[in-house]
Motif scaffolding. Structure first.
Motif, PDB file in Angstrom:
ATOM      1  N   MET A 162      34.544 -70.613   6.575  1.00 14.11           N
ATOM      2  CA  MET A 162      34.880 -69.201   6.411  1.00 14.11           C
ATOM      3  C   MET A 162      34.320 -68.398   7.578  1.00 14.11           C
ATOM      4  N   ILE A 163      35.050 -67.403   8.008  1.00 11.04           N
ATOM      5  CA  ILE A 163      34.640 -66.555   9.125  1.00 11.04           C
ATOM      6  C   ILE A 163      33.574 -65.582   8.623  1.00 11.04           C
ATOM      7  N   GLY A 164      32.367 -65.748   9.102  1.00 12.22           N
ATOM      8  CA  GLY A 164      31.276 -64.853   8.722  1.00 12.22           C
ATOM      9  C   GLY A 164      30.996 -63.871   9.841  1.00 12.22           C
ATOM     10  N   LEU A 165      30.930 -62.587   9.499  1.00  8.74           N
ATOM     11  CA  LEU A 165      30.693 -61.535  10.478  1.00  8.74           C
ATOM     12  C   LEU A 165      29.445 -60.745  10.094  1.00  8.74           C
ATOM     13  N   LEU A 166      28.618 -60.479  11.055  1.00 11.97           N
ATOM     14  CA  LEU A 166      27.471 -59.601  10.869  1.00 11.97           C
ATOM     15  C   LEU A 166      27.475 -58.590  11.992  1.00 11.97           C
ATOM     16  N   THR A 167      27.318 -57.321  11.632  1.00 12.26           N
ATOM     17  CA  THR A 167      27.093 -56.305  12.644  1.00 12.26           C
ATOM     18  C   THR A 167      25.782 -55.595  12.344  1.00 12.26           C
ATOM     19  N   GLU A 168      25.111 -55.199  13.406  1.00 12.14           N
ATOM     20  CA  GLU A 168      23.851 -54.457  13.305  1.00 12.14           C
ATOM     21  C   GLU A 168      24.048 -53.135  14.040  1.00 12.14           C
ATOM     22  N   ILE A 169      24.057 -52.044  13.272  1.00 14.15           N
ATOM     23  CA  ILE A 169      24.371 -50.738  13.846  1.00 14.15           C
ATOM     24  C   ILE A 169      23.151 -49.826  13.776  1.00 14.15           C
ATOM     25  N   ILE A 170      23.060 -48.886  14.699  1.00 13.41           N
ATOM     26  CA  ILE A 170      21.974 -47.921  14.648  1.00 13.41           C
ATOM     27  C   ILE A 170      22.330 -46.807  13.673  1.00 13.41           C
ATOM     28  N   GLY A 171      21.357 -45.952  13.368  1.00 14.14           N
ATOM     29  CA  GLY A 171      21.651 -44.752  12.595  1.00 14.14           C
ATOM     30  C   GLY A 171      20.940 -44.694  11.264  1.00 14.14           C
ATOM     31  N   ASN A 172      20.564 -43.493  10.879  1.00 18.25           N
ATOM     32  CA  ASN A 172      19.924 -43.216   9.606  1.00 18.25           C
ATOM     33  C   ASN A 172      20.262 -41.795   9.206  1.00 18.25           C
ATOM     34  N   PRO A 173      20.067 -41.458   7.927  1.00 15.04           N
ATOM     35  CA  PRO A 173      20.338 -40.068   7.541  1.00 15.04           C
ATOM     36  C   PRO A 173      19.478 -39.069   8.313  1.00 15.04           C
ATOM     37  N   THR A 174      18.294 -39.467   8.727  1.00 12.99           N
ATOM     38  CA  THR A 174      17.501 -38.635   9.617  1.00 12.99           C
ATOM     39  C   THR A 174      18.022 -38.834  11.040  1.00 12.99           C
ATOM     40  N   PRO A 175      18.473 -37.785  11.708  1.00 10.54           N
ATOM     41  CA  PRO A 175      19.066 -37.947  13.044  1.00 10.54           C
ATOM     42  C   PRO A 175      18.131 -38.677  14.003  1.00 10.54           C
ATOM     43  N   SER A 176      18.736 -39.423  14.911  1.00 10.92           N
ATOM     44  CA  SER A 176      17.970 -40.233  15.855  1.00 10.92           C
ATOM     45  C   SER A 176      18.580 -40.077  17.240  1.00 10.92           C
TER      46      SER A 176
END
Length: 907
Positions: free
Chosen positions: A309-323
């Motif tokens: 099975m094709i497994g995908l992981l992404t790691e994105i920046i960001g939080n409810p507190t602006p950065s």
């Protein structure tokens, strides 16, 4: 009113009614804010209600319960597709199953691929403080139910989308914690405990063992029910200077995968990154741009690879507190890893949600356009696996290449071989080296494995079998005695053959992993692997099994897919002299703890008795009534004692304390789960409890599991307290604050030992031995040219998480029930040697002085281990101190070494 006017009116009425019925409540209308607004998070209780509400409002979706969480919340899966597809959902699910298991003809598979629909799983929130994941799923669900453009129609017609919030407990904890502050500038993620009841971040390390309820719920959908062709797992945060890290991933990938899997990952990845580029969204990094590779099994993204099975992981920046995106110069120049760099800038939560939507649609658009190919290709990979398992097959491993090259180099130097360099500058060697070192008969892959029913700890072997069944593997059970390759096996033995679609996972659970030597450059430092390099579950669990190299058959019946097994029920014989339980059986400790809680006397017999190992348990005859009402499903063999044993010692419940700290220790959490599973009573304590003193008045045993104590080279002057300021923490969590210090905590530990207490340390926490000035030293050092003792460098010695073999001191009560050698999980773990003459030190486990220890994974510089001490016991005044360098309770997987802990938990 004319007929024409009436018809127009009726059509308009139908349209209006349908429009009303299809009015979907927006997140803003329900939550009071847009998903992606700064300083705003939806908790799980709210999300659950929203999912239920909008599902009722839409003809595109269904919602189903897939199980309960560890804290008892309901975990849901939403199913989204066209209304027509939803009418035939069961038929499409069966098509997906048939194609994934590949037990049909190619012509039938081709027809089903045309008829079926692509199945795509998208989740969010696994790591709960990575809040983009949980929130983007809410927005995605709303858009899937409301968008009516051509692309969405194409997706809904050709794809069945499975959506799930995969850590409800964590989402509830984190969102409530973040939103409790009225002043948005004070909102934070400094939660007091791990965000999965026991294991926090390690909830993404459980996908071949399935210890946690949430993991069980997810894997049931992946490998038994729906068999998605694509599984997309959202995470954060991206590497500094990027927005997102995603597929394709860096090398190495596991050698057991079908090559079609890797190229399909490339295909989906291209759709994802291309969509971002078209939408002018820079900052996607891939390949060597991040740390993620395709080697390890055990994560929600990587376990699918072992199931085609094709497994995908992404790691994105960001939080409810602006950065903000920081300036990282090396990421500014476009290259193959980051073709479209992002410039330093302020960053909002909304931007991360927008990127996530683009990535989701990049995946879904690919699935819709490539539906037929995805369905047929998962079948083709399954057929390839079945074929490999049905004939002689050789997997090329890195160690085989290394052996071949070393042999050729010896021959070249001696004149028996010489280089043949091609026009491309590549050395080509005689094919005879391939035949000898790659394709030798003894280097073939096995055709299958037999797990005998007469092994010492068969209940643990059944737990291993259940992990395979939960992973969707085909398993057989013998209905009678049989023989294979000249060896006899009893009825009830289990058989796992490799001629099945998920062959990569079969090999992964039984065979060693051979991680390649991976350095930044020749003679340079090692490249840190992503998580574990060797994990062979059969080794970790201490399972006895036989590798069968030729095709074999017998009186075998297939266990229905996913049908969990129980060991033969315990049978209680009549006996006037009492009963015996084997110390080799892990489940014996559950029964013993239940007996002790019921007030029944229990003894440990110090010598081997009636074929059972030293340390086995004796229960007097009057314990019969309690045994009779005990848990027979544990499968613990209960033997009638032929006589009351003489050399025995009574044991009692110990008052056990388990150390933890604010924010939560994952190793401590795993231990908490493990103690509960084996019915030990215990108390969780924190630094303030240590510092309060009088420990021996409250506890008999204190467990310090792997982290939370000062390192060996820490001094009182350099040790700093960490954690949030007390005024930022509600009163109910104040008791968790503080840290173990050499100034205040260490004297209390010494006093506990002086009064007869018992301390057990594992992993990094064995550094306490040095703070206590015990007569041991670090074995992993060398003497430099100046005569000074220095630590080993990474190019000299490096052993990330792998499985090694140690010799066991079977004369030590710490090792009751263990064999003379055992496999341990080793993660750059401490290794000791004796300092001055140490009569008060007893070696529990050590590395063989004559052979390499590696069993599975990667171990560079093994010679430094030889003769080293892996675990020891020290007498300290009236107390006892235990140091276990290896990870003896590793992630609830290392059943083979659980007894090293259990044996010490009695008085």
């Amino acid at each position: 009113m004319t007929k024409k006017t009436l018809l127009s009116f009726l059509l308009l009425t139908v349209f209006v009614l349908n429009t009303v019925a299809q009015k979907i409540t927006s997140p803003k209308e329900f939550f009071g804010f847009n998903i992606g607004d700064n300083y705003r998070l939806a908790n799980y209780s709210q999300t659950e209600k929203y999912f239920q509400l909008v599902t009722k409002q839409s003809e595109r979706a269904l919602i189903t319960e897939i199980g309960k969480t560890e804290e008892g919340r309901t975990q849901y899966m939403m199913i989204v597709s066209s209304p027509e597809n939803l009418k035939h959902l069961e038929a499409y699910r069966q098509i997906s199953q048939k194609l994934a298991r590949a037990e049909i003809s190619a012509s039938e598979a081709a027809a089903l691929a045309q008829k079926g629909k692509a199945v795509v799983w998208i989740d969010g929130g696994l790591h709960a403080t990575e809040t983009v994941g949980s929130q983007q799923l809410i927005q995605l669900y709303y858009e899937l139910l409301t968008r009516n453009d051509a692309e969405m129609k194409h997706i809904l017609d050709h794809v069945i989308i499975l959506l799930s919030e995969v850590n409800p407990d964590g989402q509830e904890l984190v969102a409530n914690w973040y939103m409790q502050e009225k002043d948005s500038s004070k909102r934070n993620m400094l939660i007091p405990r791990v965000y999965n009841k026991y294991i926090g971040h390690d909830n993404n390390r459980d996908f071949y063992m399935m210890n946690m309820k949430e993991t069980q719920n997810i894997t049931r959908q992946h490998y038994l029910e729906w068999m998605p062709q694509i599984i997309y797992n959202h995470h954060q945060s991206g590497p500094a200077g990027s927005v997102i890290a995603g597929p394709p991933y860096r090398a190495p990938f596991n050698y057991d995968y079908d090559p079609l899997l890797m190229t399909q990952i490339d295909g989906v990845a291209a759709s994802m990154i291309n969509r971002l580029n078209v939408e002018n969204k820079p900052g996607y990094t891939r390949l060597e741009g991040s740390s993620f590779n395709g080697w390890w099994d055990g994560g929600l993204r990587t376990a699918p690879y072992y199931h085609n099975m094709i497994g995908l992981l992404t790691e994105i920046i960001g939080n409810p507190t602006p950065s903000a995106i920081p300036l990282v110069p090396k990421r500014l120049l476009p290259d193959n890893a980051t073709p479209f760099p992002v410039m330093p800038q302020a960053w909002t939560f909304q931007k991360s949600i927008d990127y996530s939507m683009s990535l989701n649609y990049g995946v879904l658009d690919y699935a819709a356009r490539m539906k037929d190919k995805l369905l047929y290709n998962i079948y083709q990979m399954g057929r390839n696996s079945i074929k490999k398992g049905s004939e002689d097959t050789w997997t090329v491993q890195s160690y085989k290449i290394d052996t071949l090259l070393a042999a050729y180099e010896r021959d070249r130097k001696s004149g028996r071989a010489k280089d043949n360099v091609s026009g491309w500058g590549e050395r080509s060697l005689p094919v005879s080296y391939f035949d000898q070192y790659i394709k030798a008969k003894e280097l073939r892959d096995p055709r299958g494995y037999i797990i005998p029913a007469d092994q010492p700890d068969f209940p643990t072997a059944v737990r291993f079998i259940n992990a395979l069944l939960q992973s969707g593997l085909k398993v057989f059970r013998s209905t009678g005695a049989f023989s294979v390759a000249g060896k006899s096996y009893p009825e009830g033995s289990y058989i796992v053959k490799t001629n099945q679609a998920f062959r990569p996972h079969v090999l992964d659970m039984f065979e060693p992993q051979n991680y390649p030597n991976d350095f930044q450059y020749p003679g340079g430092p090692p490249i840190r692997p992503y998580d574990v390099t060797g994990w062979t579950l059969a080794f970790q669990m201490g399972i006895q099994f036989d590798r069968i190299m030729e095709d074999f058959s017998g009186p075998f019946e297939q266990v229905p897919y996913g049908n969990l097994q129980t060991p033969p029920a315990s049978v209680i014989p009549a006996s006037g002299d009492g009963f015996l339980l084997s110390a080799a059986v892990n489940n014996s400790f559950i029964l013993v703890n239940d007996l002790l809680k019921a007030g029944v006397d229990v003894f440990r017999v110090k010598d081997a008795i009636q074929g059972l190992p030293a340390g086995s348990f004796y229960i007097p005859a009057k314990g019969f009534a309690v045994l009779k009402t005990g848990n027979t499903a544990l499968g613990v063999p209960i033997m009638a004692a032929s006589a009351v044993p003489g050399n025995k010692e009574k044991i009692n419940k110990a008052r056990i304390a388990l150390f933890d700290y604010y924010g939560g220790s994952i190793p401590s959490g795993w231990t908490r789960w493990l103690l509960e599973q084996f019915h030990y009573s215990f108390t969780v304590i924190y630094p303030q409890d240590i510092d309060a003193g009088n420990l021996k008045d409250k506890y008999d045993v204190i467990l310090f599991m792997n982290d939370g104590l000062p390192a060996a080279d820490t001094t009182a002057a350099t040790r700093r307290r960490t954690g949030p300021k007390p005024d930022r923490v509600p009163q109910e969590y104040q008791k968790m604050l503080g840290s173990f210090t050499l100034e205040k905590s260490l004297p209390q530990v010494k006093a506990f030992l002086e009064k007869g207490g018992k301390i057990i340390t594992t992993g990094n926490n064995t550094a306490l031995a040095y703070h206590l000035k015990l007569p041991v030293t670090n074995a992993l050092v060398k003497t430099n040219k100046g005569g000074k003792t220095v630590s080993l460098k990474g190019d000299e010695y490096y052993i990330p998480t792998s499985i090694l073999e140690v010799n066991i001191n079977t004369g030590s009560p710490a090792n009751y029930g263990l064999p003379s050698t055992t496999d341990i999980v080793f993660n750059n773990s401490p290794v000791f040697k004796l300092g001055a003459p140490a009569d008060d030190i007893e070696v529990i486990a050590s590395f063989d002085a004559a052979k390499d220890a590696l069993r599975s994974g990667w171990a560079w510089g093994q010679s430094y281990l030889k003769g080293g001490i892996a675990a020891f016991k020290a007498t300290v005044n009236k107390g006892v101190f235990y140091a276990f360098g290896p990870e003896i309770t590793f992630r609830g997987q290392a059943h083979g070494t659980f007894k090293m802990l259990f044996n010490e938990l009695y008085q």
